[in-house]
Structure formats: C-alpha cells, structure tokens
Design a protein around this motif. Structure first.
Motif, PDB file in Angstrom:
ATOM      1  N   GLY A 279       0.888  -1.254   0.237  1.00  0.00           N
ATOM      2  CA  GLY A 279       0.116   0.209  -0.066  1.00  0.00           C
ATOM      3  C   GLY A 279       0.847   1.301   0.017  1.00  0.00           C
ATOM      4  N   GLU A 280       0.264   2.307   0.435  1.00  0.00           N
ATOM      5  CA  GLU A 280       0.741   3.418   0.353  1.00  0.00           C
ATOM      6  C   GLU A 280       0.536   4.439   1.517  1.00  0.00           C
ATOM      7  OE1 GLU A 280       0.180   6.068  -3.283  1.00  0.00           O
ATOM      8  OE2 GLU A 280       0.047   4.043  -4.624  1.00  0.00           O
ATOM      9  N   SER A 281       1.457   5.176   1.857  1.00  0.00           N
ATOM     10  CA  SER A 281       1.166   6.021   3.183  1.00  0.00           C
ATOM     11  C   SER A 281       1.975   7.512   2.916  1.00  0.00           C
ATOM     12  CB  SER A 281       1.768   5.529   4.493  1.00  0.00           C
ATOM     13  OG  SER A 281       1.440   6.133   5.629  1.00  0.00           O
ATOM     14  N   LEU A 282       1.468   8.453   2.951  1.00  0.00           N
ATOM     15  CA  LEU A 282       2.036   9.771   2.331  1.00  0.00           C
ATOM     16  C   LEU A 282       2.695   9.590   1.005  1.00  0.00           C
ATOM     17  CD1 LEU A 282       3.881  10.713   5.771  1.00  0.00           C
ATOM     18  CD2 LEU A 282       1.578  11.533   4.814  1.00  0.00           C
ATOM     19  N   THR A 283       3.906   9.788   0.748  1.00  0.00           N
ATOM     20  CA  THR A 283       4.453   9.595  -0.592  1.00  0.00           C
ATOM     21  C   THR A 283       5.211   8.185  -0.783  1.00  0.00           C
ATOM     22  OG1 THR A 283       6.450  10.860  -0.114  1.00  0.00           O
ATOM     23  CG2 THR A 283       4.591  12.071  -0.912  1.00  0.00           C
ATOM     24  N   ASN A 284       5.094   7.314   0.420  1.00  0.00           N
ATOM     25  CA  ASN A 284       5.896   6.385   0.276  1.00  0.00           C
ATOM     26  C   ASN A 284       5.169   5.063  -0.085  1.00  0.00           C
ATOM     27  OD1 ASN A 284       8.039   7.449   1.586  1.00  0.00           O
ATOM     28  ND2 ASN A 284       7.078   7.311   3.516  1.00  0.00           N
ATOM     29  N   VAL A 285       5.772   3.984  -0.732  1.00  0.00           N
ATOM     30  CA  VAL A 285       5.060   2.796  -1.377  1.00  0.00           C
ATOM     31  C   VAL A 285       5.600   1.945   0.058  1.00  0.00           C
ATOM     32  CG1 VAL A 285       4.699   3.025  -3.663  1.00  0.00           C
ATOM     33  CG2 VAL A 285       7.002   1.987  -2.690  1.00  0.00           C
ATOM     34  N   LEU A 286       4.783   0.819   0.359  1.00  0.00           N
ATOM     35  CA  LEU A 286       5.214   0.050   1.599  1.00  0.00           C
ATOM     36  C   LEU A 286       5.412  -1.369   1.335  1.00  0.00           C
ATOM     37  CD1 LEU A 286       2.080   1.205   3.813  1.00  0.00           C
ATOM     38  CD2 LEU A 286       4.550   2.211   3.766  1.00  0.00           C
ATOM     39  N   ASP A 287       6.132  -2.082   2.214  1.00  0.00           N
ATOM     40  CA  ASP A 287       6.247  -3.639   1.949  1.00  0.00           C
ATOM     41  C   ASP A 287       5.692  -4.311   2.968  1.00  0.00           C
ATOM     42  OD1 ASP A 287       8.255  -2.865   3.891  1.00  0.00           O
ATOM     43  OD2 ASP A 287       9.852  -3.768   2.840  1.00  0.00           O
ATOM     44  N   THR A 288       5.329  -3.407   4.282  1.00  0.00           N
ATOM     45  CA  THR A 288       4.780  -4.244   5.486  1.00  0.00           C
ATOM     46  C   THR A 288       3.721  -4.915   5.088  1.00  0.00           C
ATOM     47  OG1 THR A 288       3.834  -1.944   5.827  1.00  0.00           O
ATOM     48  CG2 THR A 288       5.948  -2.367   6.923  1.00  0.00           C
ATOM     49  N   VAL A 289       3.429  -5.874   5.995  1.00  0.00           N
ATOM     50  CA  VAL A 289       2.246  -7.019   5.900  1.00  0.00           C
ATOM     51  C   VAL A 289       1.944  -7.311   7.540  1.00  0.00           C
ATOM     52  CG1 VAL A 289       1.610  -9.417   5.451  1.00  0.00           C
ATOM     53  CG2 VAL A 289       3.479  -7.979   3.822  1.00  0.00           C
ATOM     54  N   GLU A 290       0.493  -7.202   7.510  1.00  0.00           N
ATOM     55  CA  GLU A 290      -0.173  -7.257   8.813  1.00  0.00           C
ATOM     56  C   GLU A 290      -1.116  -8.390   8.790  1.00  0.00           C
ATOM     57  OE1 GLU A 290      -0.849  -3.703  11.405  1.00  0.00           O
ATOM     58  OE2 GLU A 290      -0.204  -2.669   9.629  1.00  0.00           O
ATOM     59  N   GLU A 291      -1.238  -9.271   9.639  1.00  0.00           N
ATOM     60  CA  GLU A 291      -2.182 -10.172   9.898  1.00  0.00           C
ATOM     61  C   GLU A 291      -3.168 -10.069  11.028  1.00  0.00           C
ATOM     62  OE1 GLU A 291      -2.698 -14.974  10.717  1.00  0.00           O
ATOM     63  OE2 GLU A 291      -1.151 -14.093   9.407  1.00  0.00           O
ATOM     64  N   TYR A 292      -4.457  -9.738  10.864  1.00  0.00           N
ATOM     65  CA  TYR A 292      -5.592  -9.445  11.742  1.00  0.00           C
ATOM     66  C   TYR A 292      -6.320 -10.828  12.143  1.00  0.00           C
ATOM     67  CZ  TYR A 292      -9.741  -7.484  13.848  1.00  0.00           C
ATOM     68  OH  TYR A 292     -10.654  -7.000  14.854  1.00  0.00           O
ATOM     69  N   ASN A 293      -6.434 -10.991  13.605  1.00  0.00           N
ATOM     70  CA  ASN A 293      -7.241 -12.171  14.220  1.00  0.00           C
ATOM     71  C   ASN A 293      -8.308 -11.510  14.916  1.00  0.00           C
ATOM     72  OD1 ASN A 293      -8.269 -14.038  15.761  1.00  0.00           O
ATOM     73  ND2 ASN A 293      -6.416 -14.938  16.351  1.00  0.00           N
ATOM     74  N   PRO A 294      -9.693 -11.684  14.034  1.00  0.00           N
ATOM     75  CA  PRO A 294     -10.860 -11.070  14.452  1.00  0.00           C
ATOM     76  C   PRO A 294     -11.062 -11.464  15.903  1.00  0.00           C
ATOM     77  CG  PRO A 294     -10.841 -11.760  12.273  1.00  0.00           C
ATOM     78  CD  PRO A 294      -9.886 -12.321  12.715  1.00  0.00           C
ATOM     79  N   VAL A 295     -11.002 -12.732  16.126  1.00  0.00           N
ATOM     80  CA  VAL A 295     -11.500 -13.237  17.399  1.00  0.00           C
ATOM     81  C   VAL A 295     -10.652 -12.599  18.711  1.00  0.00           C
ATOM     82  CG1 VAL A 295     -11.496 -15.220  18.798  1.00  0.00           C
ATOM     83  CG2 VAL A 295     -12.023 -15.583  16.523  1.00  0.00           C
ATOM     84  N   ALA A 296      -9.354 -12.556  18.608  1.00  0.00           N
ATOM     85  CA  ALA A 296      -8.555 -11.828  19.613  1.00  0.00           C
ATOM     86  C   ALA A 296      -8.399 -10.290  19.199  1.00  0.00           C
ATOM     87  CB  ALA A 296      -7.205 -12.229  19.278  1.00  0.00           C
ATOM     88  N   ASN A 297      -9.046  -9.736  18.139  1.00  0.00           N
ATOM     89  CA  ASN A 297      -9.069  -8.224  18.009  1.00  0.00           C
ATOM     90  C   ASN A 297      -7.691  -7.688  17.925  1.00  0.00           C
ATOM     91  OD1 ASN A 297     -10.421  -5.795  16.978  1.00  0.00           O
ATOM     92  ND2 ASN A 297     -10.694  -5.253  19.352  1.00  0.00           N
ATOM     93  N   PRO A 308       8.427  -3.517  -2.339  1.00  0.00           N
ATOM     94  CA  PRO A 308       7.474  -2.673  -1.791  1.00  0.00           C
ATOM     95  C   PRO A 308       6.561  -1.992  -3.178  1.00  0.00           C
ATOM     96  CG  PRO A 308       9.635  -2.313  -1.089  1.00  0.00           C
ATOM     97  CD  PRO A 308       9.659  -3.669  -2.240  1.00  0.00           C
ATOM     98  N   ARG A 309       5.262  -2.074  -2.764  1.00  0.00           N
ATOM     99  CA  ARG A 309       4.512  -1.353  -3.778  1.00  0.00           C
ATOM    100  C   ARG A 309       2.987  -1.152  -3.260  1.00  0.00           C
ATOM    101  NH1 ARG A 309       4.798  -6.945  -4.585  1.00  0.00           N
ATOM    102  NH2 ARG A 309       3.247  -7.949  -5.427  1.00  0.00           N
ATOM    103  N   GLY A 310       2.233  -0.137  -3.994  1.00  0.00           N
ATOM    104  CA  GLY A 310       0.954   0.160  -3.732  1.00  0.00           C
ATOM    105  C   GLY A 310       0.390  -0.107  -4.907  1.00  0.00           C
TER     106      GLY A 310
END
Length: 435
Positions: A279-297, A308-310
């Motif tokens: 994705g993108e944030s400000l003028t930067n393209v990102l390589d970061t990856v996050e995983e969400y656990n809905p049960v644990a929130n 890295p890319r958006g």
C-alpha cells in the motif's frame, strides 16, 4: 432456433490435382468398384467461437485416398451437444474423377447457432456407393463471457472495496465520480446477481477510499484507506459489519496507516484471519504486511513483501495468498510482480509475472485460478484479462472485457466474477471463455 451449417465451398479441384501429383497419386479411370475411399486428419479451425448475430466461418481440411479415383460425394453432418442431428448436406465431388489421393479443404458457415458444443462429422462416398470411414471434430459455440449488469441505484465511484456474503456482493467506500477532486464516501450498497438489483445497506462509520475489505467468520471488515479523494491522509481504521444485526462496530486499528493496499481472507485452523499487504502512506510505497485475528481483535506483523508497492491486489487460493501487480514508485513504475505467501513458513516466494504490468487491477479467484482484470499503466485504463493457475504456475491471456476500466473492485458469486468500477458493472463467466 434452427441450426444451419452450410458449405460456402469444399475443395478446389485444380489445387487438388496439383497436390495429387506431388503425392504421387495415380489418375484412375473413375469407374472402378474396388476399395472404398478413406479419409484422415480432419481439422476444423477455429475450434471455438462466440455466438454471433451474423455468420461464423470455420475452415476445414482432411486427407483422402481413393485407389479407384472415383470420389462422388462428401457428406457433412452437424450434431448438437445431445447428439441430435441439426444439419446434413451432401456435396458433389464428381470433378475429382481420376484423383487417388490428396487434401480436401472447405469453409463452413454457421448461421443463427445457439451456444452448444457441436460435432462436425464428415465421410465421403465413391461412384460405386462405397462409403469411407467417418471423421468427427468438436466445435464449441459459447455465449460471450462478459455481460453488462444493472447500475440502477448504484453510486458511481472508484477505489471502492467489495466482498461476497450470502450470495450477494457488498460494495463499500470509494471516491465519488465527477469533476475535480471528489470526496470519499461511506456508502455500502448490495448487489444481488440473482435479481440484477441494488439495495442500500448501512453506511460505514468512516468515509474512505482506497480501502480493502474481507469476510471473516461471518463478518465483513472494511480496513484502511484514506478519508478523502485528494490528499494523502492514510488511516489504519478497521470497522466490522455484522450482516445478522446490520450494525457496524469499530475494531482495533492496524499498526501502519495505509491505502491502496492488498487485502484478503486467510483461512486458518483457528478461524479466518485477514492479511493486508503493501500500500501507500504519504508519498511512500510500503512493503509491510499485517495479519488480523478477529477473535483476538489484534494485529501481528508478518514478513514484508519482497517488492514494496502500492495499488496492488491480494487474493487467496489453496490456503496461500498471492500479491499481484501494483505501482512501485516514486517514479512511474508499474509492475507485473506476483508473490506467493505461505502461511506455514511465513515466507514470500516470487512467481511468474503477469503478462501485463499494471496497477489497480480487479482480482478474483474462481476454482483456484486467479483472474486479473483491467487496471492501468501508461494506458490509464485497460480491458486486459489474464489468469494465473497456481497448480501449473502459468499465466494465460483470456478474453478482454467489453470496456476498459481501472480502480475497480471484484467479487465472485457462484463461479462468476462481478466487477464494479466508476459507473459500470460487469459480469465475467470463466466457463464461457474460449481462450
């Protein structure tokens, strides 16, 4: 509907005579009653076509041998998909007298033919009534795989997100269409493919565009994005919609605010998780990856993207995730990159690139195969459709869409892909694609 196949021509005897000489064929007397003729190597091209309001022409060739040199007729029979005869024609080959071997060629014109898989059957008969073997070749006539769908009561927008739930497509957020810099919307609208109709659902608490959406454990999640259509205000917002209660709830945000990310549901032994990549944030393209656990929130960080890319897309197939395409910036750099995430090892592996580098594609998975539609590169809007098969690790170019689009979103219902972007709604049926 009546099925009509007619021969425009079948063979050029002057051409046949030349072929016979080169094949060493003898010039028979034309009146023998010895061996029956034989045919082989029937070829019909193309082997498939789409239903047409006009005629569809097919070219056919076959080899023949006739020791008596007394070919008399060629019989063409067309059978439909259930084996019923739809057309029978007998064509004279009387002028072939004296020719003992060669090639017959001809053109078949299909007029007013319904979608089906037909069998083209051919045999020849000599002057003594002796019949050759019969050759058969399938010819498929298919409905065009792309169909325009209703946009009545649909809000035209781009950069929206969509998911499938309960046989319907939920389209949420996006940037409104119009002159100048239009605002983001919180609207959620629901498309029912069974009735080709739209209804309004409860709006998201936060208006945003460039977000991702996913379904996990019976709930719908709207994640990230930016809160207007003209600045770089990335958000980490996570909102959960419960279709059973029709209520939105704010959940724990991502660690990294971002928009134009890829997002997909990842099945796990403990229930569905959601992965957001790049994705993108400000003028930067990102390589970061996050995983969400809905049960644990709760969110956890996973290994970053190798590139890295958006403006990329993320889809699941066979329990693995595939990050496809995007924009690597900061200079104009559209990529065809494909990377596969193995949740067992937590590693990303580079796979064969898409044939066409592009960003903002509409990506969907049908029967384990990925379909990447539309998008943009130096051409701001494309009608390209390409499919990736993780089993064979190969890309195939498919039938392009009826109109170009970019910044669209795609979801799958009953094996069909629904693409919504700008002021258009399209249905793509992979089962009808002849490519």
């Amino acid at each position: 509907m009546k099925y009509i196949f007619s021969f425009l021509r079948f063979g050029s005897l002057l051409w046949l005579s030349a072929l016979v000489a080169s094949c060493g064929g003898g010039g028979g007397g034309g009146g023998g009653t010895g061996s029956a003729p034989a045919i082989s190597n029937l070829s019909v091209s193309p082997t498939a076509a789409y239903v047409s309001s006009g005629s569809i022409n097919f070219h056919s060739t076959l080899n023949f041998t006739d020791s008596d040199g007394n070919l008399a007729t060629l019989t063409l029979t067309i059978l439909n998909g259930v084996g019923a005869t739809t057309s029978v024609q007998n064509l004279s080959l009387a002028s072939a007298t004296g020719i003992t071997a060669g090639i017959l060629q001809g053109d078949v014109s299909a007029v007013g033919v319904a979608a089906d898989t037909y069998a083209v059957q051919i045999y020849v008969t000599d002057a003594a009534g002796q019949r050759s073997n019969t050759l058969s070749s399938p010819v498929r006539i298919a409905e065009f795989p792309w169909v325009s769908k209703s946009i009545v009561n649909y809000t035209p927008r781009e950069y929206a997100a969509s998911v499938t739930y309960g046989g319907k497509v939920y389209v949420m957020g996006g940037q409104l269409i119009g002159g100048g810099s239009q605002p983001a919307t919180a609207a959620m609208e629901i498309y029912d493919p069974a009735t080709d109709t739209w209804t309004s659902g409860p709006s998201m608490p936060t208006a945003r565009m460039g977000l991702v959406a996913a379904v996990a454990n019976g709930k719908i999640y709207a994640i990230g994005g930016r809160t207007d259509g003209f600045s770089t205000s990335a958000v980490a917002t996570v909102e959960e919609f419960n279709p059973a209660t029709n209520v939105w709830t704010t959940r724990f945000p991502m660690n990294v605010p971002r928009y134009f990310s890829g997002g997909a549901t990842l099945p796990t032994a403990l229930g569905d998780h959601i992965v957001v990549a790049g994705g993108e944030s400000l003028t930067n393209v990102l390589d970061t990856v996050e995983e969400y656990n809905p049960v644990a929130n709760a969110w956890v960080t996973r290994n970053p993207l190798p590139v890295p890319r958006g403006q990329l897309a993320l889809a699941e197939s066979g329990g693995h995730l595939f990050a496809v395409g995007g924009y690597a910036g900061p200079i104009p750099q559209w990529v065809a990159t494909v990377e596969e995430f193995d949740p067992g090892t937590g590693q990303w592996t580079t796979r064969p690139s898409m044939p066409t580098a592009r960003s903002h594609i509409a990506l969907a998975t049908v029967n384990g195969k990925l379909f990447a539609a539309g998008g943009g590169n130096v051409n701001p809007s494309l009608n390209v459709l390409e499919s990736y098969d993780p089993i064979t690790n190969t890309w195939t170019t498919k039938t392009p869409s009826t109109s170009a689009f970019t910044r669209a979103t795609a979801s799958v219902v009953n094996g069909k892909v629904y693409v919504f972007g700008n002021a258009s709604a399209l249905e793509y049926n992979p089962a009808n694609d002849i490519r």
